[in-house]
Scaffold this motif. Structure first.
Motif, PDB file in Angstrom:
ATOM      1  N   TYR B 429       0.803  -1.166  -0.115  1.00 38.09           N
ATOM      2  CA  TYR B 429       0.048  -0.002   0.002  1.00 38.09           C
ATOM      3  C   TYR B 429       0.964   1.393  -0.022  1.00 38.09           C
ATOM      4  O   TYR B 429       0.454   2.104   0.634  1.00 38.09           O
ATOM      5  CB  TYR B 429      -1.080  -0.022   0.943  1.00 38.09           C
ATOM      6  N   LYS B 437       3.307   6.226   1.845  1.00 42.90           N
ATOM      7  CA  LYS B 437       2.113   5.507   1.710  1.00 42.90           C
ATOM      8  C   LYS B 437       1.141   6.009   0.776  1.00 42.90           C
ATOM      9  O   LYS B 437       1.006   7.317   0.435  1.00 42.90           O
ATOM     10  CB  LYS B 437       1.467   5.561   3.111  1.00 42.90           C
ATOM     11  N   ASP B 438       0.455   5.031   0.180  1.00 43.71           N
ATOM     12  CA  ASP B 438      -0.596   5.550  -0.806  1.00 43.71           C
ATOM     13  C   ASP B 438      -1.886   5.698   0.048  1.00 43.71           C
ATOM     14  O   ASP B 438      -2.400   4.839   0.458  1.00 43.71           O
ATOM     15  CB  ASP B 438      -0.890   4.419  -1.926  1.00 43.71           C
ATOM     16  N   THR B 439      -2.246   7.138   0.060  1.00 42.58           N
ATOM     17  CA  THR B 439      -3.365   7.408   1.031  1.00 42.58           C
ATOM     18  C   THR B 439      -4.706   7.351   0.387  1.00 42.58           C
ATOM     19  O   THR B 439      -5.938   7.547   0.839  1.00 42.58           O
ATOM     20  CB  THR B 439      -3.308   8.693   1.828  1.00 42.58           C
ATOM     21  N   SER B 443      -5.638   1.990  -2.473  1.00 40.18           N
ATOM     22  CA  SER B 443      -4.213   1.492  -2.173  1.00 40.18           C
ATOM     23  C   SER B 443      -4.104  -0.122  -1.872  1.00 40.18           C
ATOM     24  O   SER B 443      -3.001  -0.677  -1.911  1.00 40.18           O
ATOM     25  CB  SER B 443      -3.641   2.126  -0.929  1.00 40.18           C
TER      26      SER B 443
END
Lengths: 266, 485
Positions: B429, B437-439, B443
């Motif tokens: 993610y 992080k992919d928020t 994700s």
């Protein structure tokens, strides 16, 4: 030479395939393959049969113009269908479970813009800490179990564990959750569960072998100077199999719970 | 005057914060399609010139005009594909900025000197050499050495461009640690950069070869004259040969690539090979098996029409059986389960018992891959043997061979579209593994079923465009000539 008919050519292939299926089914069952694998082998026999029928098929008629275009498009549709369906045939993981997990892991997330700068700063700070750790004399590894008031205070200081009545069951339960969240079980076994291959040491008695501070250091900085490899895992230690980045991922609070959990394993 | 100059600055300060664009049909899916189509075109225009120059060289040395014609026709398609690559590249950047502004901006800043200076320069170099290579083909007919030199230069630019863009890609998978103090060079030369370079170079040659086979199959079907048929039959054979030749080293390249993931972070390697993405390798197994079977089937069809080659049939068939068995081993997983830990109650149902666990180990897989490659080599040697005693008549091949070529083209495109997403999923993610992080809500890793559907969709988009390019470059011209003649 007279071209044999399709049926003549296929007859023996069918007989052989059936015989082969029976043999493979029985033998693979005897050796101990689970059903699912046996079915996969059956799939292989069928695939092989089809392939060999194709191999011996009569030469195909030439096509051109519209018929060729149409046949190619139909061919594409067939392959597309097979490839797409193929993906649905294998075991699937439910993304909802993963989303839940990610949501938990994200809890501490600030806006990504801030984060990038922050994280990089944090890393720097942490690498400094590691340096500090390395210049400090190594912690006494087999320190006699501390007892009494002093020990409680010490424990409280290092792990944030409320030491008055020992770690509470809730904290231990939370620690188990942290353990699962970070998937420590992929490499470590507890009570015989986890880690298909023996990638890391069993943690069944980690509570007896470590103090809170040692554990914390062991998980946050597994390769801090002075750390010794677990017996039997020298190669893994050398290759740094145990992740060295938990200091960036596992927060202080999470660590307190995790340590309480691992300490409870005796 | 001065206040006027200040306007842009003032208005810049007033730009309100805008959230990323929400398309409502899945931002990730849009980027997924656009990037992957761009990448497929890029793979083709980088892969094709490698063997095109080789073919031109062989043509020059052997005085066999067919090689030169093959090289020229593939280059013609390449030049059309090149503009489509650029088109989708530009589109990809727009989509990235609109839908993922923060990470895109971060990546641009992180690799700034590269994306702002080196990449554009390489791009210009590639454009100039590609079009020079194409437009001087007839002009420098008598000066082949000079023309080949342009071709080699084109390849150097092509490879350098790919290496350059592989840097941010691999960086997102395996960023240097600690990131904060990493130099630009460390960011470029990260753990999986070189393995990705190697894997993609070899993969692109395979891909280019099979697309050449595809072009040949289309034109074989469209040919009216015997001499054209003969040529495109031969071209299909060469395309398949190039594809297969590169394919046999591809498993090794993949192995090296995966190994580097383990070295970077054992748990990333586990995630990729044994955990969440393990079932994806079953699909990879189906694809690899199908490709090897089809490639060898094609060699067998080519052999069958050579006089007296039937004496080799038993060996070839035995070889196919070996390939099938090897593929079965290749595809035997430790368990049929989408994550590493199988629930206790299912263990005996879906997991190999410990005494059979060796089948799931890398040694077993490597042996299977090695044997498959060996059989392929032997088949080709048998073909050469057959040619020594019998004669081949080009243009007269079992028509099913053309569908085999089309199948190989389709499968190689589908494989790239699919495995590209697996590489991307290995970041979990994160946009940048463990660091950023992919928020966004997307994700998570989509299901395997969804991913294969996406691969099919992308393959269709690409196929329609490539078929159009082939038609534009070659078929329409051929039909015109046919009418005149």
């Amino acid at each position: 030479m007279v071209e044999r008919s399709f049926w003549q050519k296929t007859k023996w292939k069918l007989v052989i395939s059936v015989a082969l299926s029976v043999i493979i089914w029985i033998v693979s069952g005897l050796i101990g393959f689970p059903r699912l694998f046996q079915w996969m082998f059956m799939g292989y026999v069928i695939g092989g049969l089809l392939f060999f029928i194709l191999l011996d098929a009569r030469p195909m008629k030439e096509r051109s113009g519209g018929a060729a275009v149409l046949s190619v498009i139909i061919f594409y549709l067939i392959i597309s269908f097979v490839y797409t369906i193929n993906g649905a045939l294998w075991p699937q993981y439910n993304p909802e479970e993963e989303k839940e997990k990610i949501a938990k892991l994200m809890k501490s997330v600030v806006s990504p813009k801030q984060k990038i700068g922050e994280l990089e700063a944090k890393v720097e700070e942490l690498s400094k800490k590691v340096e500090e750790l390395s210049t400090r004399p190594a912690a006494p590894v087999a320190a006699p179990a501390p007892s009494g008031e002093a020990a409680k205070k010490a424990a409280e200081k290092v792990a944030g564990i409320p030491a008055k009545a020992g770690p509470s069951p809730e904290l231990i339960a939370q620690g188990k959750e942290v353990y699962d969240l970070y998937e420590c079980y992929n490499c470590h076994k507890i009570g015989g569960k986890g880690g298909v291959k023996r990638r890391g040491p069993e943690l069944d008695h980690a509570g007896k072998e470590f103090t809170a501070e040692q554990l914390k250091k062991r998980i946050w900085y597994p390769y801090a100077p002075g750390t010794k490899a677990t017996k039997g895992f020298e190669k893994e230690f050398e290759e740094q199999t145990m992740p060295d980045y938990y200091n960036e991922q596992i927060s202080k609070e999470e660590m307190a719970a995790l340590v309480a959990y691992v300490l409870s394993l005796k | 005057m001065i206040p006027l100059l200040l306007i842009p600055i003032l208005s810049y300060a007033q730009v309100p914060e805008l959230p990323p664009v929400e398309l409502g049909i899945g931002n990730r899916e849009v980027v997924w399609i656009v990037m992957q189509v761009h990448l497929l075109f890029a793979a083709f225009i980088l892969g094709a010139p490698i063997f095109v120059v080789l073919c031109e060289f062989i043509g020059m040395r052997t005085k066999d005009a067919r090689y030169d014609r093959l090289a020229k026709e593939v280059t013609k398609v390449t030049s059309i594909a090149y503009s489509l690559t650029a088109l989708f590249g530009g589109f990809a950047i727009l989509v990235l900025i609109g839908l993922y502004p923060e990470i895109t901006s971060y990546m641009i800043r992180r690799f700034f000197p590269m994306v702002a200076i080196i990449y554009p320069l390489l791009f210009i170099g590639e454009t100039v050499t590609l079009y020079s290579y194409w437009y001087t083909w007839d002009i420098w007919k008598e000066k082949k050495g000079r023309h080949l030199a342009v071709g080699i230069l084109l390849n150097l630019f092509g490879l350098a461009t790919m290496f350059a863009i592989n840097a941010p890609t691999s960086f997102m998978n395996t960023p240097p640690r600690p990131l904060a103090t990493a130099t630009l060079w460390q960011a470029i030369n990260n753990y999986t950069w070189m393995p990705l370079n190697l894997h993609r170079t070899v993969g692109n040659i395979t891909f280019g070869g099979f697309i050449t086979g595809l072009i040949a199959a289309y034109l074989y079907m469209a040919s009216k004259k015997d001499e054209d048929k003969a040529f495109y039959d031969w071209m299909g054979f060469v395309g398949n040969l190039i594809g297969i030749a590169a394919l046999i080293v591809l498993p090794l390249m993949g192995y090296i690539y995966a190994l580097e993931f383990y070295k970077y972070d054992a748990s990333a390697g586990l995630y990729l090979m044994s955990d969440r993405l393990s079932m994806h390798w079953e699909i990879n197994g189906v694809l690899t098996g199908a490709t090897f079977l089809a490639g060898n089937f094609y060699i067998w069809l080519s052999m069958k029409r050579v006089e007296g080659a039937n004496r080799f049939a038993p060996y070839v068939k035995a070889g196919f059986i070996i390939i099938l068995i090897c593929n079965a081993i290749w595809m035997t997983p430790r368990h049929f389960w989408p994550v590493m830990q199988v629930p206790e109650d299912l263990l005996t149902k879906v997991e190999l018992p410990p005494h059979l666990g060796f089948l799931a180990l890398m040694q077993a897989k490597n042996t299977a891959a090695f044997l498959t490659v060996l059989v392929t080599l032997i088949n080709y040697l048998l073909y050469r043997r057959a040619l020594k005693t019998g004669k081949i008549i080009w243009g007269k091949i079992d028509f099913i061979s053309q569908y085999v070529l089309i199948f190989l083209g389709f499968t190689s495109i589908w494989t790239m579209a699919f495995m590209g997403s697996v590489r991307s999923f290995a970041r979990k993610y994160f946009h940048v593994y463990l660091y950023i992080k992919d928020t966004t809500p997307e994700s998570y890793t989509p299901t395997l079923a969804f991913t294969t559907a996406m691969a099919t969709l992308i393959t269709w988009v690409f196929f329609i465009l490539v078929s159009f390019a082939i038609w534009l470059a070659l078929i329409s011209g051929m039909q015109k000539k046919g009418k005149e003649g």
